[in-house]
Design an enzyme around this catalytic site. Sequence first.
Site, short mmCIF file in Angstrom:
data_model
loop_
_atom_site.label_atom_id
_atom_site.label_comp_id
_atom_site.label_asym_id
_atom_site.label_seq_id
_atom_site.Cartn_x
_atom_site.Cartn_y
_atom_site.Cartn_z
N LYS A 164 -9.15 -4.77 11.95
CA LYS A 164 -7.78 -4.30 11.90
C LYS A 164 -7.70 -2.96 12.62
CE LYS A 164 -4.52 -4.68 8.06
NZ LYS A 164 -4.37 -4.29 6.65
C1 E4P Z 1 -1.18 -5.23 5.27
O1 E4P Z 1 -2.17 -5.55 5.90
C2 E4P Z 1 -1.11 -3.99 4.49
O2 E4P Z 1 -2.33 -3.84 3.83
C3 E4P Z 1 -0.06 -4.01 3.41
O3 E4P Z 1 0.70 -5.21 3.41
C4 E4P Z 1 0.74 -2.77 3.27
O4 E4P Z 1 1.64 -2.91 2.21
P1 E4P Z 1 2.35 -1.67 1.48
O5 E4P Z 1 3.49 -1.26 2.32
O6 E4P Z 1 2.80 -2.24 0.17
O7 E4P Z 1 1.31 -0.60 1.34
#
Ligand code: E4P
Length: 221
Positions: free
Chosen positions: A83
């Site tokens: 990522k």
């Molecule tokens: C996605 O890969 C992220 O880890 C995640 O969905 C972020 O979500 P949040 O906005 O609830 O932190």
Amino acid sequence: MKIFLDTADLESIKKFNDMGLLDGITTNPSLLYKEGGNPKDAMKEITEIIKGDVSLEVVSTEYSGMMEEGKRLREYGSNVVVKVPMTPDGLKACKSLSSEGIPVNVTLIFSPNQALLAAKSGAKYVSPFIGRLDDIGQDGMHLIKEIKEIFSNYDFGTQILVASIRHPIHVIDAAKIGADVVTLPPAVLDKMMKHPLTKIGLENFLADWEKLKAENPDIKI
Ligand code: E4P
């Protein structure tokens, strides 16, 4: 539509994986911090439990650091998707890692143009964060519609991974649009299974079965 769990909580991962519901996992440094302990152990264990794609995030902000970290993260398992953040260096790393056969998830996507550039850079997944857009008064789901429309005009092979999901209606809307993946906090997946009428209906069926048993003490199904 594939379902990923958005967590580093091993108990939840095991629970939903045992139910056969999980196609993959997404993590980020905040989710790892939330669970505490040694993040390396958690990342290793997650890649072992889950057969599908597991997104593990780099923390370097410049290209060469992202490349090094990306390659190290891949050592946790062949199901690791690296990522990278939606930055110029992140796009460059996405292009290089993808050309080397390492799948990449470009995270922190908040506009259709960012998704387009990530797809052009060879990303396997783009992660638009819809909840965080809703939080600031913008329509997160509209972004998913726009990305879906753009991607359907071309043949990028990039999947739309709907992230920052806050509630089950987000999931229904993402599925109606035809998003490829939703990544869900465990609480949202729990809520998707439940309906008060299911609970009441089952209680009534079981109560009636008890009455039948009282009249027919030897019956069994
Ligand atoms: C996605 O890969 C992220 O880890 C995640 O969905 C972020 O979500 P949040 O906005 O609830 O932190």
